[in-house]
Design a protein around this motif. Structure first.
Motif, PDB file in Angstrom:
ATOM      1  N   PRO D 129     -24.771   7.612  -4.392  1.00 16.48           N
ATOM      2  CA  PRO D 129     -24.281   8.376  -3.234  1.00 16.48           C
ATOM      3  C   PRO D 129     -23.951   9.836  -3.568  1.00 16.48           C
ATOM      4  N   SER D 130     -23.376  10.082  -4.743  1.00 13.74           N
ATOM      5  CA  SER D 130     -22.979  11.449  -5.088  1.00 13.74           C
ATOM      6  C   SER D 130     -24.187  12.306  -5.467  1.00 13.74           C
ATOM      7  N   ALA D 133     -26.071  13.016  -2.353  1.00 16.34           N
ATOM      8  CA  ALA D 133     -25.397  13.994  -1.489  1.00 16.34           C
ATOM      9  C   ALA D 133     -25.623  15.413  -2.011  1.00 16.34           C
ATOM     10  N   VAL D 134     -25.596  15.569  -3.338  1.00 17.77           N
ATOM     11  CA  VAL D 134     -25.878  16.890  -3.912  1.00 17.77           C
ATOM     12  C   VAL D 134     -27.318  17.286  -3.592  1.00 17.77           C
ATOM     13  N   ALA D 137     -27.788  18.218   0.037  1.00 15.95           N
ATOM     14  CA  ALA D 137     -27.167  19.512   0.351  1.00 15.95           C
ATOM     15  C   ALA D 137     -28.025  20.655  -0.189  1.00 15.95           C
ATOM     16  N   THR D 250     -21.366  19.894  -7.608  1.00 19.84           N
ATOM     17  CA  THR D 250     -21.288  19.027  -8.765  1.00 19.84           C
ATOM     18  C   THR D 250     -21.025  17.586  -8.320  1.00 19.84           C
ATOM     19  N   ALA D 251     -21.487  16.652  -9.148  1.00 22.04           N
ATOM     20  CA  ALA D 251     -21.142  15.244  -8.964  1.00 22.04           C
ATOM     21  C   ALA D 251     -20.447  14.815 -10.242  1.00 22.04           C
ATOM     22  N   ASP D 252     -19.249  14.296 -10.088  1.00 21.23           N
ATOM     23  CA  ASP D 252     -18.400  13.965 -11.231  1.00 21.23           C
ATOM     24  C   ASP D 252     -18.563  12.484 -11.612  1.00 21.23           C
ATOM     25  N   ASN D 253     -17.932  12.090 -12.689  1.00 25.77           N
ATOM     26  CA  ASN D 253     -17.881  10.697 -13.086  1.00 25.77           C
ATOM     27  C   ASN D 253     -17.078   9.885 -12.073  1.00 25.77           C
ATOM     28  N   VAL D 254     -17.255   8.584 -12.130  1.00 27.12           N
ATOM     29  CA  VAL D 254     -16.541   7.666 -11.241  1.00 27.12           C
ATOM     30  C   VAL D 254     -15.537   6.892 -12.081  1.00 27.12           C
TER      31      VAL D 254
END
Lengths: 331, 331, 331, 331
Positions: D129-130, D133-134, D137, D250-254
């Motif tokens: 999902p992250s 989404a990046v 966008a 940015t997409a970070d860790n979960v």
């Protein structure tokens, strides 16, 4: 009280003038710049004298040490003038336009002998509180064996084309700071691989890259990756990550406030990054000057020194070569 | 495999139906709602039977336990029906509309004796992974002696006025969850002080508060502060901070992704909060059901139980009184 | 250049001495303290004169304005002395030990007439860059109608018991800052409800609370919740959230670096908060002095003024009463 | 309801079995693995049949589509078996051990004609999902022109040496995911430059790198930098930054919870990253299966397809060559 003569009166000279004025151990004695108006402008803000006769600053009996902020092509001459005058010098980066000039400088310094006054290179980022805290934690073994360093370094906006034309190219002008940061963590660099980018069409006719990806490694195989851009919409993007066997450490950007905004469309939104180096590295410049003063007071060679400047310059030359040829350059 | 009968087919019943279907130890047997169409709608999604004869669910030989999602005024009757049928029940909050009704429930349960099946209250937030992690760390002594708990709990948007009219008021309807969270950390509450707010002019004619600040303390003087609002532009705002002598622990909002945005005007902007309780507390509902199933399997009384529901309700009544009189209410 | 006389030479006086020395528009002329050694100590660090004759500072022809850092019981006398001498004053909080003393001050100031020099109260937090940015964004309507303000304010460690004994109590000594912050956002306070806590057994014999939860509301029903503690393991905990119809704004704690640590057991761990007020509010003190100087230069009444000090003191007295009686106090 | 046959019963097969069981549009019909015990183990958890005769799965009349989780050397054969059987296939990465094998696959697929069933490659990260989404966008122009992508991808711990020995090397085994992510953002890759690292002495005798820095660029000069490590103390480190002319994403860790810890030595400390791919990419696997099912239902070619698998494999081969020779490889 260390009385300091400032060589040059440009943008970076103003930063140093302010650090000198605020440091309780230093005072700004005189500012020398061939453009007398510029020298006077900087000097008067801090109650110092101004002169267009730059050479006179080195000879000035009221000057104990100099801070060299002249154009890069004059660095070697000004370093030698300080050494001849027996005055310690803090010189802005890079040490020279090319390694050949550094070789000549080295030869001339050797003639001056071991008793010659010390020269410190103005790699201010080593003195940034956050970068230094990461460095010191790495040295203390907090993340075990260091393995990979990731440096993101983007300017908010490109300098004027006239500046770029005489800058020596992105690697010597901008990345040189990151090369020193890499050396701060990795020590001597063994291999250099670089990709140059032409990002902004407006800058295409400068012939210089305005983006770059550089991969460095030391002899032990520890890597440092540098990502550069001459522009960044959110401000001066200055980050660093050190990764090792036991964990990692990061230094984030700095913002003017701690405010976070939450609306219907976004949450935790912070301010843009501090912009530009004067604001972002204000503490670093002040602490750099403090290190210079302390080294003089204690009779130590200040660090980073000319050989650090020379090493960063060699890496910059290797990066330019690699970006041109596509091959790894071994140092 | 525990065969579950679902009492009610409204919004929260659908949440439980899904949890039941996804739990490997449970299966949805039947859904009972006086509106047969609603019951059928929920049942068919999970291959269960539907009935408009709600009482038949308790008597159903194919049903091992029930989950009660009926309107609050029916909770007491449905709990008693489950107990009479010898079937464990998980009942949505609040246990009843007022403490008088709980007293009556208690009296009737006492008649049923100690061997009566267990009733668990659906205070789902105790099972939220983050809230529970904070709770368990506090219990483990990680922050020393607990001193102050801060709860922020805001709904994304107010329910319909018709709902508010029969909700029993903000303290019994909305804050009741936060009262249970406070009890989860503080145990029994000794004093209650509340400020009610009329924030949204649109809701003025409901006669109910749509904002509230409540300060609780237990006998040892540990405080819990609750901030409520019926609306929040950024979504379902659910946060918690536990502060003690050795440090503090916080649980933040949950977002759909980890994406952060950086532009010329803002940095690190994240998504709005997950909205609404179904999404935010999806894991909590599933883990709540798991705790219910595990307690039954192991012959333990599930927690939180009816007395927890009763205690939260008493706090809600005290808060309503304090908001009206301005005086601290001692329990 | 505004020549400033400093009244008092204690901890907070040193903060102001440094701000005065670094402000390009001010110079520290003289420091007056009955303990001459203390006065000399502060004065000599900035090239100022020292005197044990505090009254002489007000009369000093070389003094244009005074900064009052004397013990609270002397504030009224020193404010009046400044006014009589025709010199603007910046006075540390609280304005007096009780509202009765403020009434007397008001009466005496009224005699001095409208042409009397201005007095500014040292509520430094209004000048913190982050708090001010939140305030200004609220004023600009960024979050719509303001509805709830949440203030967390914890000192890193309790002051000596001797200090607490003469401090006037936690509400006048510590919470007074938060009362002013609440007024900065809400304007005049209409109702006050407070819970006092005895958290640290070591402080039990002081008779003063060392923790407090205070709920304020203005006439429009906007709330402000204050959570206080005399201790905080992680440092000086100073946070603020403003919540409104369109969103919310928060100001977080400040840390010495931006470093984050990641190990096998935790990630994104940051430094403890800046500790203590000197470090945390360094910029705020400097900007407060700047506002004082600017108001004098422009002939404006500086803000916050004595009436702001008086209002915060009234709230503190109401909070103490509410903590004692358990009842809401209406102002 | 799409009836799915699962080819293989190893670690990744279990992930897919669970996704299939939870997807309301799919059911797990049969699991085929030469080790019958493994097949039975996976099958029984979801009420499916098991067989040691893998070929029979393709022929199975009760199977509508297959998910191929066999060892990489068998991928080509299993893809062709699915195509011959007229059944759509979702195949785990990489498509084959080398590009020669892909060429042979292509030739055989061409013989099958355009009406052959579709094959989708299991590059699950495109469905995170992250990351998605990046990506979306960026495609929507939110950050202007994309210029630099930075991918950090570190496994929590190295696989067994026996696995490494037959893995095809780090670039085909681990970085292949990141190459696909780079292609997801940059499209076709034009140049590849790689540095291989031998970080863990324990793995020295595998002859494979356990760390890597790879710099990619497409024909337009957009860069992607990949940092890999076979170990990471804090868990499965999966981050991504997309930088463009108007900003960055940015997409970070979960992490498992949103809890943050504050103590005397650190603040805002979060949990370690979710560990490992099953947990981190659980949603991605489910959404990947959803995309496969949707493409089949709508008669579309699923994406990413075999040519995406082939392209990522070519980049992996180029990276291995560059790491060996030190030269940029142009594709």
């Amino acid at each position: 009280m260390l009385r300091i003569g400032l060589i040059g009166a440009g943008r970076i000279a103003r930063v140093h003038a302010r650090s000198i004025a605020q440091n309780p151990s230093t005072t700004l004695a005189v500012v020398g710049d061939v453009v007398l108006e510029a020298a006077s402008d900087v000097a008067s803000a801090h109650g110092a004298r101004a002169t267009a006769d730059v050479d006179s600053v080195f000879a000035d009996a009221e000057v104990d040490a100099v801070v060299i902020c002249s154009p890069t092509p004059l660095h070697v001459d000004h370093i030698l003038a300080a050494v001849r005058a027996g005055k310690p010098a803090l010189c802005e980066k890079p040490v020279a336009m090319d390694s050949a000039a550094v070789d000549e400088l080295r030869r001339r310094l050797a003639e001056a002998g071991d008793s010659a006054p010390a020269v410190m290179m103005g790699f201010n980022r080593r003195f940034d509180p956050s970068f230094q805290a990461v460095h010191d934690a790495v040295e203390a073994g907090e993340i075990g064996t260091l393995e990979q360093v990731t440096i993101i370094s983007r300017d908010p906006a490109a300098p004027p084309k006239e500046y770029i034309a005489v800058s020596g190219g992105i690697f010597k002008d901008m990345t040189i700071h990151d090369f020193d940061t890499a050396r701060y963590f990795l020590g001597d660099i063994a291999t250099v691989s670089a990709l140059g980018q032409h990002l902004d069409p407006e800058l295409a006719d400068t012939g210089d890259f305005d983006g770059a990806i550089v991969t460095l490694a030391n002899a032990a195989g520890v890597s440092a990756t540098i990502t550069n851009s001459r522009h960044c919409a959110s401000g001066y993007d200055q980050r660093l990550e050190a990764f090792g066997t036991l964990g990692s450490l990061t230094a984030d950007n700095v913002r003017p406030t701690t405010v976070r905004r939450n609306t219907a469309t976004l949450t935790e939104a912070q301010d843009p990054y501090l912009d530009f180096f004067l604001e972002r590295y204000e503490a670093a410049y002040a602490r750099e000057l403090g290190a210079f003063v302390a080294a003089i007071a204690q009779g130590r060679r200040p660090s980073p020194g000319i050989e650090d400047g020379a090493a960063a310059l060699r890496v910059a030359e290797a990066a330019a070569e690699s970006a041109r040829t596509g091959a790894v350059v071994r140092l």
